[in-house]
Scaffold this motif. Structure first.
Motif, PDB file in Angstrom:
ATOM      1  N   VAL A 263       0.840  -1.201   0.000  1.00 58.52           N
ATOM      2  CA  VAL A 263       0.000   0.000   0.000  1.00 58.52           C
ATOM      3  C   VAL A 263       0.874   1.250   0.000  1.00 58.52           C
ATOM      4  CG1 VAL A 263      -1.690   1.309   1.329  1.00 58.52           C
ATOM      5  CG2 VAL A 263      -1.937  -1.158   1.107  1.00 58.52           C
ATOM      6  N   ALA A 264       1.947   1.238   0.796  1.00 60.63           N
ATOM      7  CA  ALA A 264       2.846   2.396   0.862  1.00 60.63           C
ATOM      8  C   ALA A 264       3.555   2.616  -0.475  1.00 60.63           C
ATOM      9  CB  ALA A 264       3.864   2.194   1.978  1.00 60.63           C
ATOM     10  N   ILE A 265       3.957   1.532  -1.139  1.00 58.97           N
ATOM     11  CA  ILE A 265       4.620   1.666  -2.442  1.00 58.97           C
ATOM     12  C   ILE A 265       3.650   2.243  -3.469  1.00 58.97           C
ATOM     13  CG2 ILE A 265       5.659   0.376  -4.345  1.00 58.97           C
ATOM     14  CD1 ILE A 265       6.798  -1.550  -2.263  1.00 58.97           C
ATOM     15  N   ALA A 269       4.127   5.851  -5.490  1.00 60.64           N
ATOM     16  CA  ALA A 269       4.124   5.926  -6.948  1.00 60.64           C
ATOM     17  C   ALA A 269       2.993   6.821  -7.443  1.00 60.64           C
ATOM     18  CB  ALA A 269       3.995   4.529  -7.539  1.00 60.64           C
ATOM     19  N   GLY A 270       1.814   6.682  -6.858  1.00 61.75           N
ATOM     20  CA  GLY A 270       0.682   7.487  -7.313  1.00 61.75           C
ATOM     21  C   GLY A 270       0.855   8.962  -7.028  1.00 61.75           C
ATOM     22  N   GLU A 271       1.327   9.319  -5.857  1.00 62.43           N
ATOM     23  CA  GLU A 271       1.470  10.734  -5.495  1.00 62.43           C
ATOM     24  C   GLU A 271       2.504  11.432  -6.368  1.00 62.43           C
ATOM     25  OE1 GLU A 271       2.461  10.655  -1.412  1.00 62.43           O
ATOM     26  OE2 GLU A 271       0.477   9.942  -0.744  1.00 62.43           O
ATOM     27  N   ASN A 272       3.667  10.815  -6.555  1.00 62.78           N
ATOM     28  CA  ASN A 272       4.701  11.460  -7.357  1.00 62.78           C
ATOM     29  C   ASN A 272       4.342  11.487  -8.837  1.00 62.78           C
ATOM     30  OD1 ASN A 272       7.232  12.046  -5.545  1.00 62.78           O
ATOM     31  ND2 ASN A 272       6.475  10.051  -4.875  1.00 62.78           N
ATOM     32  N   ALA A 273       3.671  10.452  -9.329  1.00 63.73           N
ATOM     33  CA  ALA A 273       3.248  10.462 -10.724  1.00 63.73           C
ATOM     34  C   ALA A 273       2.184  11.526 -10.960  1.00 63.73           C
ATOM     35  CB  ALA A 273       2.719   9.082 -11.115  1.00 63.73           C
ATOM     36  N   ALA A 274       1.294  11.749  -9.990  1.00 68.51           N
ATOM     37  CA  ALA A 274       0.266  12.775 -10.140  1.00 68.51           C
ATOM     38  C   ALA A 274       0.881  14.165 -10.210  1.00 68.51           C
ATOM     39  CB  ALA A 274      -0.720  12.678  -8.976  1.00 68.51           C
ATOM     40  N   VAL A 275       1.930  14.414  -9.414  1.00 69.43           N
ATOM     41  CA  VAL A 275       2.597  15.718  -9.463  1.00 69.43           C
ATOM     42  C   VAL A 275       3.270  15.919 -10.815  1.00 69.43           C
ATOM     43  CG1 VAL A 275       4.429  17.110  -8.457  1.00 69.43           C
ATOM     44  CG2 VAL A 275       2.913  15.804  -6.974  1.00 69.43           C
ATOM     45  N   LEU A 276       3.960  14.885 -11.303  1.00 72.49           N
ATOM     46  CA  LEU A 276       4.647  15.005 -12.584  1.00 72.49           C
ATOM     47  C   LEU A 276       3.683  15.117 -13.752  1.00 72.49           C
ATOM     48  CD1 LEU A 276       7.527  12.426 -12.010  1.00 72.49           C
ATOM     49  CD2 LEU A 276       7.758  14.914 -12.206  1.00 72.49           C
ATOM     50  N   ALA A 277       2.489  14.577 -13.591  1.00 70.31           N
ATOM     51  CA  ALA A 277       1.505  14.680 -14.662  1.00 70.31           C
ATOM     52  C   ALA A 277       1.113  16.125 -14.937  1.00 70.31           C
ATOM     53  CB  ALA A 277       0.270  13.853 -14.320  1.00 70.31           C
ATOM     54  N   HIS A 278       1.237  17.009 -13.940  1.00 68.51           N
ATOM     55  CA  HIS A 278       0.879  18.415 -14.104  1.00 68.51           C
ATOM     56  C   HIS A 278       2.063  19.272 -14.544  1.00 68.51           C
ATOM     57  CE1 HIS A 278      -2.428  16.985 -11.492  1.00 68.51           C
ATOM     58  NE2 HIS A 278      -3.139  17.942 -12.085  1.00 68.51           N
ATOM     59  N   HIS A 279       3.283  18.753 -14.465  1.00 69.40           N
ATOM     60  CA  HIS A 279       4.456  19.560 -14.770  1.00 69.40           C
ATOM     61  C   HIS A 279       5.293  18.971 -15.896  1.00 69.40           C
ATOM     62  CE1 HIS A 279       3.413  20.552 -10.560  1.00 69.40           C
ATOM     63  NE2 HIS A 279       3.846  21.772 -10.870  1.00 69.40           N
ATOM     64  N   ASP A 291      -3.096   6.559 -12.063  1.00 73.00           N
ATOM     65  CA  ASP A 291      -4.356   5.802 -11.981  1.00 73.00           C
ATOM     66  C   ASP A 291      -4.099   4.338 -11.623  1.00 73.00           C
ATOM     67  OD1 ASP A 291      -5.708   8.100 -12.638  1.00 73.00           O
ATOM     68  OD2 ASP A 291      -5.853   7.610 -14.782  1.00 73.00           O
ATOM     69  N   SER A 292      -3.109   3.715 -12.298  1.00 79.03           N
ATOM     70  CA  SER A 292      -2.827   2.303 -12.027  1.00 79.03           C
ATOM     71  C   SER A 292      -2.257   2.121 -10.624  1.00 79.03           C
ATOM     72  CB  SER A 292      -1.864   1.740 -13.076  1.00 79.03           C
ATOM     73  OG  SER A 292      -0.641   2.458 -13.070  1.00 79.03           O
ATOM     74  N   ALA A 293      -1.505   3.122 -10.127  1.00 82.93           N
ATOM     75  CA  ALA A 293      -0.972   3.027  -8.769  1.00 82.93           C
ATOM     76  C   ALA A 293      -2.094   3.079  -7.742  1.00 82.93           C
ATOM     77  CB  ALA A 293       0.026   4.157  -8.519  1.00 82.93           C
ATOM     78  N   HIS A 294      -3.071   3.940  -7.958  1.00 88.84           N
ATOM     79  CA  HIS A 294      -4.192   4.010  -7.024  1.00 88.84           C
ATOM     80  C   HIS A 294      -5.027   2.731  -7.071  1.00 88.84           C
ATOM     81  CE1 HIS A 294      -3.626   8.586  -7.325  1.00 88.84           C
ATOM     82  NE2 HIS A 294      -3.333   8.226  -6.083  1.00 88.84           N
ATOM     83  N   ALA A 295      -5.180   2.132  -8.264  1.00 87.06           N
ATOM     84  CA  ALA A 295      -5.928   0.881  -8.371  1.00 87.06           C
ATOM     85  C   ALA A 295      -5.200  -0.248  -7.646  1.00 87.06           C
ATOM     86  CB  ALA A 295      -6.137   0.524  -9.842  1.00 87.06           C
ATOM     87  N   ALA A 296      -3.871  -0.317  -7.822  1.00 83.80           N
ATOM     88  CA  ALA A 296      -3.106  -1.349  -7.129  1.00 83.80           C
ATOM     89  C   ALA A 296      -3.152  -1.136  -5.625  1.00 83.80           C
ATOM     90  CB  ALA A 296      -1.660  -1.344  -7.625  1.00 83.80           C
ATOM     91  N   MET A 297      -3.075   0.128  -5.195  1.00 84.95           N
ATOM     92  CA  MET A 297      -3.125   0.424  -3.771  1.00 84.95           C
ATOM     93  C   MET A 297      -4.464  -0.010  -3.181  1.00 84.95           C
ATOM     94  SD  MET A 297      -2.412   4.074  -1.876  1.00 84.95           S
ATOM     95  CE  MET A 297      -3.696   4.885  -2.840  1.00 84.95           C
ATOM     96  N   ALA A 298      -5.563   0.206  -3.929  1.00 85.62           N
ATOM     97  CA  ALA A 298      -6.876  -0.215  -3.442  1.00 85.62           C
ATOM     98  C   ALA A 298      -6.963  -1.735  -3.308  1.00 85.62           C
ATOM     99  CB  ALA A 298      -7.964   0.302  -4.388  1.00 85.62           C
ATOM    100  N   ARG A 404      -2.820  -8.887 -10.500  1.00 88.88           N
ATOM    101  CA  ARG A 404      -3.207  -8.314 -11.797  1.00 88.88           C
ATOM    102  C   ARG A 404      -2.959  -6.801 -11.832  1.00 88.88           C
ATOM    103  NH1 ARG A 404      -7.940  -6.043 -13.147  1.00 88.88           N
ATOM    104  NH2 ARG A 404      -8.888  -6.830 -11.216  1.00 88.88           N
ATOM    105  N   LEU A 405      -3.377  -6.088 -10.800  1.00 85.41           N
ATOM    106  CA  LEU A 405      -3.237  -4.633 -10.800  1.00 85.41           C
ATOM    107  C   LEU A 405      -1.792  -4.200 -10.549  1.00 85.41           C
ATOM    108  CD1 LEU A 405      -6.534  -3.746  -8.922  1.00 85.41           C
ATOM    109  CD2 LEU A 405      -6.038  -3.516 -11.362  1.00 85.41           C
ATOM    110  N   SER A 406      -1.008  -5.001  -9.827  1.00 87.36           N
ATOM    111  CA  SER A 406       0.407  -4.687  -9.665  1.00 87.36           C
ATOM    112  C   SER A 406       1.148  -4.838 -10.989  1.00 87.36           C
ATOM    113  CB  SER A 406       1.033  -5.594  -8.596  1.00 87.36           C
ATOM    114  OG  SER A 406       0.454  -5.366  -7.329  1.00 87.36           O
ATOM    115  N   ARG A 407       0.781  -5.823 -11.755  1.00 86.79           N
ATOM    116  CA  ARG A 407       1.397  -6.003 -13.068  1.00 86.79           C
ATOM    117  C   ARG A 407       1.007  -4.859 -14.006  1.00 86.79           C
ATOM    118  NH1 ARG A 407       0.565 -12.297 -14.686  1.00 86.79           N
ATOM    119  NH2 ARG A 407       2.199 -11.802 -16.192  1.00 86.79           N
TER     120      ARG A 407
END
Length: 565
Positions: A263-265, A269-279, A291-298, A404-407
């Motif tokens: 969950v922490a990983i 991944a999701g937080e840093n990818a979201a920041v880079l998506a805007h910059h 999106d895939s990081a949040h799905a895997a985390m869930a 599946r979602l981690s892959r």
């Protein structure tokens, strides 16, 4: 920190050492030619052993086994003709043999003696394309070795003919040279039949060399390579694999800690990818990663929740919790840098995400085995826990979703700009044709034994001090059943004659005992009995002669000259 060489680098180094040894002038004197031939044939034997290991998990007609069969036949035929002599077996081929041995050991440590996987990287060694690529690379090395052996044999015969001509000024070899040199040439000629197979495989190396990247990413088992963060991740991956192997019964705390780390990983991944998506100009690619990081985390959160509502009657792997805590601290340090470098933080999260499919697959296998053994308990009325009335598939399905979602997270990470950590492993983990949640089996492919028709009845050992030791296979195996002290007791009356140094290995002691004290080894069914009282001086010889089969003399008080010698 110096990086340990990988498999491909070791083979490249061995190729350079082989080329250097092949370019050296051929030896002329009998003892030098014998050392050179021993090195050549020993290197060919090691290559055959490595080829047989590579082909153990493949089809019966895979190229690695074809090369191994040819080399086995050639080496056995050559060894039967090779003269036996004492002396230092050092030669120009020693470094190449050592390097190829290191490459073999790097892979062989990931497979147990019965063929069982000792790490998740063992699955890579069973992939057909990897087996083929390794056989092609090994074939290129073997072709050079055998080609050199054939040239050495021709040179020895030509030199003998030249030396035998009284009209030529060529210096004759030593008195034992001609017959010994001729036998050496004949022995080297026996390697020639394997040359065509090796050359055919080596010619295809350029077509398959890209598959060797999977072997190059295999790190030494239990070795400290890479950064501290990478070492922690690899130890965690190995720990998860170990917990999945029978008969291990992992504790719930270990599985819960791994789910919590996942969950922490995913969050990092999701937080840093979201920041880079805007910059970043590649905002779409980073958005898919978020999106895939949040799905895997869930999915991992669901696993964590279901583990909290069940009881697992396992008790192993509790130290995994400490390893997970260490990994969480390292991830927090790397993914939340003080200078807010989201690119570096995301790269660390991508490296950590590579362990998620392995953690999910290993946990799935462990829970499946616990459930089959009735060690997975669910809540029942009255706040009690007991075996489920029906098959509890909810937790297993959750682990399947986590796989599946981690892959999918890894696949989207591979689409980001810049280098992907461990690209070959990423390609394997994201390959949709590979089932990562296949059940763990108790039977694994083992090393294929030699055909009985080709199996030698003799064992030949190469010792740095005693040279080549050829002994009967049955006697050698019988000697290995004796403790080291017993073997020393048997050989001590012959210490001076055999020039024992006190540093002999167990295999050397067993070979010497089978050659010089075979009557003391006892019959195969003889029971081990305690030694008689010690003796010294001239009584040692009488004691040795009077000792019945299955008994052995005690070590002497001194190692003086043997009586009568």
């Amino acid at each position: 920190m110096t990086e340990a060489p990988n498999y491909g680098q070791l083979l490249d180094t061995a190729a350079q050492q082989i080329a250097g040894a092949a370019a050296r002038p051929p030896p002329i004197q009998a003892d030098e030619a014998l050392r050179d031939a021993l090195g050549l044939i020993g290197l060919a034997a090691l290559a055959g052993r490595h080829a047989r290991f590579l082909g153990r998990a493949g089809a019966d007609d895979n190229p690695a086994l074809r090369l191994a069969a040819r080399l086995d036949q050639a080496v056995l035929a050559a060894a039967d003709l090779l003269p036996i002599g004492e002396g230092q077996p050092d030669s120009a081929w020693r470094e190449a043999t050592r390097t190829l041995g290191l490459a073999h050991d790097l892979l062989a440590l990931h497979v147990g003696p019965a063929g069982e996987p000792r790490s998740p990287d063992a699955a890579t060694l069973a992939r057909p394309e990897v087996i083929t690529a390794a056989a092609h690379r090994l074939g290129a090395l073997v072709a050079v070795v055998i080609g050199t052996a054939v040239r050495r044999a021709a040179y020895l015969r030509g030199y003998l003919l030249l030396a035998a001509d009284p009209t030529t000024p060529a210096a004759r070899p030593d008195s034992a040279g001609p017959p010994v040199a001729l036998r050496i040439a004949q022995a080297l000629d026996r390697l020639a039949p394997a040359r065509a197979t090796a050359a055919q495989l080596g010619a295809r190396h350029d077509d398959s060399h890209h598959h060797l990247a999977a072997l190059n990413e295999i790190s030494p088992l239990h070795d400290s390579t890479g950064t501290a963060f990478e070492q922690t991740l690899e130890r965690l991956r190995l720990t998860a694999h170990t917990l999945a192997q029978p008969p291990t019964r992992p504790a719930r705390a270990a599985l819960y800690a791994m789910a919590d780390l996942a969950v922490a990983i995913g969050a990092a991944a999701g937080e840093n990818a979201a920041v880079l998506a805007h910059h970043s100009t590649s905002h779409a690619a980073y958005g898919r990663v978020a999106d895939s990081a949040h799905a895997a985390m869930a999915a991992w959160k669901e696993v964590r929740h279901l583990l909290g509502t069940r009881r697992l009657l396992g008790f192993e792997g509790l130290r995994t919790v400490e390893l997970v805590d260490q990994a969480r601290r390292q991830i927090a340090d790397l993914t939340t840098p003080a200078d807010a470098d989201q690119y570096t933080a995301l790269l660390a999260a991508r490296r950590a995400a590579l362990v998620l499919p392995d953690l999910a697959a290993a946990s799935h296998a462990a829970v499946h085995r616990l459930q089959a053994a009735g060690l997975l308990l669910t809540a029942t009325p009255g706040h009690r826990f007991g075996p489920p009335t029906d098959r509890d598939s909810e937790l297993l399905d959750a682990y399947g979703d986590a796989v599946r979602l981690s892959r999918r997270l890894l696949k989207t990470c591979a689409g980001l700009p810049g280098p992907q950590p461990l690209p070959a492993r990423t390609a394997h983990l994201t390959d949709p044709t590979i089932d990562l949640v296949a059940p763990v089996v108790d039977q694994h492919p083992t090393l294929r034994a030699l055909d009985p028709a080709r199996r030698s009845r003799d064992v030949r050992l190469l010792d740095p001090h005693h040279g080549v030791l050829a002994c009967d296979t049955d006697l050698f195996e019988r000697a290995l059943r004796h403790p080291d002290r017993d073997l020393w007791n048997m050989l001590s009356p012959h210490a001076n004659r055999l020039h024992l140094t006190g540093t002999e290995s167990r295999a050397t002691l067993a070979a010497l005992a089978s050659l010089h004290t075979p009557t003391l080894l006892g019959s195969p069914a003889a029971e081990h009995r305690p030694p008689p009282p010690p003796a010294s001086g001239s009584a040692q010889a009488h004691l040795l002669d009077a000792t019945p089969p299955g008994r052995y003399p005690s070590p002497p008080a001194d190692l003086g000259p043997e009586p009568g010698l």
